[in-house]
Design an enzyme around this catalytic site. Structure first.
Site, PDB file in Angstrom:
ATOM      1  N   GLN A 175       0.967  -1.281  -0.030  1.00 18.37           N
ATOM      2  CA  GLN A 175       0.127   0.182  -0.132  1.00 18.37           C
ATOM      3  C   GLN A 175       1.018   1.322  -0.011  1.00 18.37           C
ATOM      4  OE1 GLN A 175      -3.075   1.203  -0.114  1.00 18.37           O
ATOM      5  NE2 GLN A 175      -2.384   3.234   0.103  1.00 18.37           N
ATOM      6  N   GLN A 177       0.241   4.649  -1.043  1.00 20.69           N
ATOM      7  CA  GLN A 177      -0.306   6.028  -0.639  1.00 20.69           C
ATOM      8  C   GLN A 177      -0.395   6.188   0.786  1.00 20.69           C
ATOM      9  OE1 GLN A 177      -4.382   7.032  -2.238  1.00 20.69           O
ATOM     10  NE2 GLN A 177      -3.743   9.016  -2.131  1.00 20.69           N
ATOM     11  N   MET A 310      -8.039   1.023  -3.139  1.00 20.26           N
ATOM     12  CA  MET A 310      -7.055   1.765  -3.701  1.00 20.26           C
ATOM     13  C   MET A 310      -6.787   1.800  -5.088  1.00 20.26           C
ATOM     14  SD  MET A 310      -4.361   3.651  -2.485  1.00 20.26           S
ATOM     15  CE  MET A 310      -3.539   4.466  -4.026  1.00 20.26           C
ATOM     16  N   GLU A 311      -6.662   2.978  -5.727  1.00 22.64           N
ATOM     17  CA  GLU A 311      -6.751   3.054  -7.251  1.00 22.64           C
ATOM     18  C   GLU A 311      -5.432   2.815  -8.010  1.00 22.64           C
ATOM     19  OE1 GLU A 311      -6.766   5.509  -4.672  1.00 22.64           O
ATOM     20  OE2 GLU A 311      -5.907   7.433  -5.357  1.00 22.64           O
ATOM     21  N   HIS A 335     -15.660   4.691  -7.650  1.00 23.31           N
ATOM     22  CA  HIS A 335     -14.749   5.476  -6.908  1.00 23.31           C
ATOM     23  C   HIS A 335     -13.310   5.253  -7.430  1.00 23.31           C
ATOM     24  CE1 HIS A 335     -13.207   8.446  -3.591  1.00 23.31           C
ATOM     25  NE2 HIS A 335     -12.183   7.398  -3.739  1.00 23.31           N
ATOM     26  N   GLU A 336     -12.937   4.100  -7.183  1.00 23.98           N
ATOM     27  CA  GLU A 336     -11.466   3.767  -7.583  1.00 23.98           C
ATOM     28  C   GLU A 336     -11.394   3.831  -8.892  1.00 23.98           C
ATOM     29  OE1 GLU A 336      -9.944   4.049  -5.093  1.00 23.98           O
ATOM     30  OE2 GLU A 336     -11.210   3.514  -3.352  1.00 23.98           O
ATOM     31  N   HIS A 339     -10.731   7.540 -10.257  1.00 26.12           N
ATOM     32  CA  HIS A 339      -9.406   7.934 -10.009  1.00 26.12           C
ATOM     33  C   HIS A 339      -8.676   7.726 -11.191  1.00 26.12           C
ATOM     34  CE1 HIS A 339      -8.833   9.266  -5.764  1.00 26.12           C
ATOM     35  NE2 HIS A 339      -9.305   8.313  -5.163  1.00 26.12           N
ATOM     36  N   GLU A 358      -9.625  13.424  -4.198  1.00 26.92           N
ATOM     37  CA  GLU A 358     -10.582  12.974  -3.531  1.00 26.92           C
ATOM     38  C   GLU A 358     -11.525  13.492  -3.752  1.00 26.92           C
ATOM     39  OE1 GLU A 358     -10.295   9.893  -2.951  1.00 26.92           O
ATOM     40  OE2 GLU A 358      -8.297   9.583  -2.342  1.00 26.92           O
ATOM     41  N   ASP A 413      -1.376  11.397   6.113  1.00 26.53           N
ATOM     42  CA  ASP A 413      -2.209  10.933   6.437  1.00 26.53           C
ATOM     43  C   ASP A 413      -3.618  11.683   7.232  1.00 26.53           C
ATOM     44  OD1 ASP A 413      -2.354   8.344   5.596  1.00 26.53           O
ATOM     45  OD2 ASP A 413      -2.476   7.412   7.450  1.00 26.53           O
ATOM     46  N   TYR A 421     -12.823  14.703   0.556  1.00 24.85           N
ATOM     47  CA  TYR A 421     -13.679  13.960  -0.094  1.00 24.85           C
ATOM     48  C   TYR A 421     -14.951  14.580  -0.311  1.00 24.85           C
ATOM     49  CZ  TYR A 421     -10.735   9.679   0.608  1.00 24.85           C
ATOM     50  OH  TYR A 421      -9.629   8.734   0.680  1.00 24.85           O
ATOM     51  N   LYS A 603     -11.052   2.342   8.269  1.00 27.92           N
ATOM     52  CA  LYS A 603     -12.281   3.026   8.130  1.00 27.92           C
ATOM     53  C   LYS A 603     -13.304   2.742   9.423  1.00 27.92           C
ATOM     54  CE  LYS A 603     -16.236   3.641   5.740  1.00 27.92           C
ATOM     55  NZ  LYS A 603     -17.050   3.410   4.407  1.00 27.92           N
TER      56      LYS A 603
HETATM   57  N1  BES Z   1      -6.781   6.799  -2.485  1.00 25.58           N
HETATM   58  C1  BES Z   1      -7.866   6.348  -1.347  1.00 25.58           C
HETATM   59  C2  BES Z   1      -7.212   5.696  -0.169  1.00 25.58           C
HETATM   60  C3  BES Z   1      -6.253   6.321   0.418  1.00 25.58           C
HETATM   61  C4  BES Z   1      -6.205   7.791   0.428  1.00 25.58           C
HETATM   62  C5  BES Z   1      -5.127   5.726   0.808  1.00 25.58           C
HETATM   63  C6  BES Z   1      -4.795   8.380   1.183  1.00 25.58           C
HETATM   64  C7  BES Z   1      -3.974   6.143   1.553  1.00 25.58           C
HETATM   65  C8  BES Z   1      -3.998   7.590   1.782  1.00 25.58           C
HETATM   66  C9  BES Z   1      -8.938   5.664  -2.189  1.00 25.58           C
HETATM   67  O1  BES Z   1      -9.502   5.957  -3.503  1.00 25.58           O
HETATM   68  C10 BES Z   1      -9.999   5.743  -1.272  1.00 25.58           C
HETATM   69  O2  BES Z   1     -10.657   6.897  -1.174  1.00 25.58           O
HETATM   70  N2  BES Z   1     -10.752   4.901  -0.451  1.00 25.58           N
HETATM   71  C11 BES Z   1     -11.915   4.808   0.157  1.00 25.58           C
HETATM   72  C12 BES Z   1     -13.195   4.182  -0.334  1.00 25.58           C
HETATM   73  C13 BES Z   1     -13.835   5.403  -0.983  1.00 25.58           C
HETATM   74  C14 BES Z   1     -15.116   4.782  -1.703  1.00 25.58           C
HETATM   75  C15 BES Z   1     -14.224   6.662  -0.502  1.00 25.58           C
HETATM   76  C16 BES Z   1     -11.443   3.896   1.463  1.00 25.58           C
HETATM   77  O3  BES Z   1     -10.574   3.139   1.319  1.00 25.58           O
HETATM   78  O4  BES Z   1     -12.328   3.792   2.276  1.00 25.58           O
HETATM   79 ZN    ZN Z   2     -10.127   7.930  -3.152  1.00 22.15          ZN
END
Ligand code: BES
Ligand code: ZN
Length: 649
Positions: A175, A177, A310-311, A335-336, A339, A358, A413, A421, A603
């Site tokens: 991972q 990002q 993760m995209e 969503h992904e 991206h 985002e 982070d 978002y 999350k």
């Molecule tokens: N790119 C993000 C995940 C991310 C952001 C990882 C910043 C590390 C640092 C990914 O596109 C994302 O937003 N995932 C969300 C789901 C989305 C439907 C809102 C998630 O993982 O919950």
């Molecule tokens: Zn995202």
């Protein structure tokens, strides 16, 4: 190297990039010829406080990895060959590394180069400075770093067979990002420094390797019991998008350009859940132009994957918690996928510009959902996001509710909140409402085209939209763009989404939660996941932290009547457990324990441990006990966050 995807755009792009150097079948000691530099206009690098790199002096244009995965040692080791360009006279390059063992650095001819690692910052890691003879104008060189990762590399999770669906074979995934790629690849780890890349990954022959790139053929024998897999990414990408998965992986196609990778025992369910992916790519292209990455596949990971999705280019990584059985959580794929334009094509130049990734993606995701499932479903999703945003705005310090946030001295982070978002998406919806959808869409499509494969800052976004859409003082005044970006909270021109479908849900919620009606009156079985989430998110106005809003009898009625102990939808379980924990509802603890020990999505995990911790003498012992059991199964991304709440067991 023409890919079998029949996309005019991909062909055009390949040509634009000057074709690809033929990859020679090289062993780990042989160098691959330098990669052609993409024909993309030079970028103005902006300062990225989360990278030591000085791209204005010397920059990496291509990364060639040759790494072996050792599951016993939990290391990746081998070489990263970097193509470097530099200003005339430059005699060093600075890379980002964190927690790597660097053995040596050599030039293309194999001569050792001097290198030095600087002080170790807990967030940023170390600068790795490599010295070489001064560059001549226009020169490009290759340097080769020989290194190993450490077993606790923050990007990587090494899973034992027991932590996989099949239970027989180990698994590894990365991972990257935001700034974790530097824990497994020594390169300039800044989203503004794009690099093409290729890789040769050696792994035990009973495993398969997948990466966020074009796979080149099947595996090749690479010594006793070992197979090597090759990949190539000819579009320049920010390093956080270099991703690796190794395990017992099987593939099932959805259509010609989409498909699902996962462990064999999960394949059928994952495939059936993700069938809408194929149509989503078509819809996305109709909205904002060609998909420029060739294939779009999804890798469904073991449950410890720390994010929802993760995209990673060509290969979205996804949590198995979206496999709900009824396709109710496929907005995550939208969503992904989105991206692939907002983020992977036009990329936040620094992590302070994260909302450009985002916010745009949430907006785009919702447009895909509207197109595929209708306005009502899209509005429900918007409305759920708005609800989340309201609680986030109430909790965060005002400075962190600006779209462009100050991350000086902080982990990127910390910018990963609903502000980037949902406030970001709300901003774009406000522009759309005021200028009209047609004009907005034309601008957004143009924005992706004009800025393809380039980093984007908030300021350049403003320049672009002012040059192409917001061209009158009247519009400028109506849109309040500076307020959206540089001021905390929500500007006065924001109109919250209204979902008619949620009106009866809210009425049922009031009847049960406020008026103390029976759970049997809740029309639960007729509701979609989104309606259920809305119901469970109900809170009394002005609820104070630590206050209850339900009685033990109501909780028991809810749990039994809605059959929440058997619930399989992770979003619904999570919403229920938030209520249960806030009320110190002991009968839900087994459900909580099962949830937290069988999945590591941050999350879900972090808010539940945080709520437990807030419940003092009731919640803390439970948190400590469950965390001791759960922590060994979590990815470092999740443990780093939860450690800060519960402490290391
Ligand atoms: N790119 C993000 C995940 C991310 C952001 C990882 C910043 C590390 C640092 C990914 O596109 C994302 O937003 N995932 C969300 C789901 C989305 C439907 C809102 C998630 O993982 O919950
Ligand atoms: Zn995202």
């Amino acid at each position: 190297m023409i890919r079998k995807i029949g996309l005019v755009s991909a062909l055009a792009l390949t040509t634009a990039l000057g074709g690809c150097a033929a990859m020679t079948a090289t062993g780990s000691e042989t160098l691959i010829p330098p990669h052609p530099v993409p024909a993309i206009a030079p970028v103005d690098y902006v300062r990225d406080i989360h990278s030591y790199a000085l791209p204005g002096i010397a920059r990496v244009t291509h990364v060639a990895l040759d790494l072996a995965a050792d599951f016993a040692a939990m290391t990746l080791s081998g070489t990263a060959a970097l193509d470097v360009t530099a200003e005339p006279g430059a005699n060093e390059i600075v890379l980002d590394v964190r927690n790597l063992d660097i053995q040596d650095v050599r030039d293309a001819a194999g001569n050792p180069l001097q290198f030095e690692t600087g002080p170790d910052d807990p967030i940023l890691g170390q600068p790795l400075t490599i010295r070489f003879p001064a560059f001549a104008p226009g020169e490009r060189r290759r340097i080769v770093v020989r290194y190993s990762t450490r077993p606790d590399a923050a990007a990587l999770q090494w899973l034992t067979p027991a932590q996989t669906a099949g239970g027989q074979k180990p698994f590894l995934f990365s991972q990257g990002q935001a700034i974790l790629t530097r824990t497994w690849v020594p390169t300039q780890d800044s989203p503004g420094i794009r690099q093409t890349w290729d890789a040769r990954i050696t792994a035990p022959s009973d495993l398969r390797v997948a990466m966020s790139a074009e796979a080149l053929g099947g595996g090749e024998p690479a010594g006793p019991g070992q197979t090597a897999w090759r990949f190539r990414m000819t579009n320049p990408v920010p390093p956080y998008l270099i991703a690796l998965g190794v395990g017992d992986l099987a593939f099932q196609a959805i259509d010609e350009r989409t498909g699902v990778w996962t462990e064999p025992s999960m394949l059928r369910a994952a495939h059936d859940e993700l069938v809408p992916t194929a149509e989503m790519v078509d819809v996305a292209e109709r909205l904002y132009g060609p998909y420029r990455w060739g294939r779009y596949d999804i890798l469904v990971l073991p449950p410890s994957f720390p994010f929802g999705g993760m995209e990673n280019p060509r290969l979205t990584f996804a949590t198995p918690t979206i496999i709900a059985g009824d396709r109710s959580l496929v907005s995550l794929v939208a969503h992904e996928l989105a991206h692939s334009w907002s983020g992977n094509l036009v990329t936040n130049a620094t992590w302070s510009d994260f909302w450009l990734n985002e916010g745009f993606t949430v907006y785009f995701e919702n447009r895909i959902m509207e197109q595929l499932y209708g306005r009502e479903r899209a509005l429900m999703l918007q409305s759920l996001g708005w609800g989340d945003l309201q609680s986030t705005l109430a909790d965060l310090p005002a400075a962190d509710t600006k779209l462009k946030i100050d991350l000086a001295g902080r982990d990127p982070d910390e910018g990963l909140t609903d502000v980037a978002y949902e406030k970001g998406a709300a901003f774009l919806r406000t522009i759309e409402r005021i200028v009209g959808r047609e004009r907005f869409d034309a601008w957004l499509k143009g924005y992706f085209d004009r800025n393809a494969f380039r980093p984007m800052t908030t300021e350049r976004f403003l320049e672009d939209i002012r040059a192409h859409l917001v061209t009158t003082p009247e519009l400028e005044r109506q849109l309040m763009m500076d307020a959206w970006i540089y001021q905390p909270g929500m500007p006065s021109n924001w109109v919250p989404p209204v979902s008619d479908a949620f009106v009866p849900v809210d009425a049922a919620a009031r009847a049960f939660f406020a008026d103390k009606g029976p759970a049997s009156a809740i029309p639960w079985s007729g509701w979609s996941t989104q309606e259920r989430q809305r119901f469970l998110a109900w809170r009394p106005d002005g609820l104070r932290p630590g206050a209850d809003w339900l009685t033990a009898a109501q909780l028991a009625d809810l749990e039994a009547t809605l059959n929440l102990r058997q619930e399989g939808n992770a979003e619904v379980v999570f919403s229920w457990l938030q209520i249960a924990v806030a009320h110190r509802y002991q009968p839900a603890v087994p459900t909580l324990e099962k949830f937290l020990t069988t999945m590591g999505r941050r999350k879900f995990v972090l808010p539940l441990f945080t709520s437990l911790w807030a419940e003092g003498d009731w919640g803390r012992p439970i948190a400590t006990r469950i965390y001791a059991r759960a922590r060994p199964g979590y990815h470092p991304v999740t443990t780093n966050s939860v450690d800060a709440v519960v402490g290391r067991p």
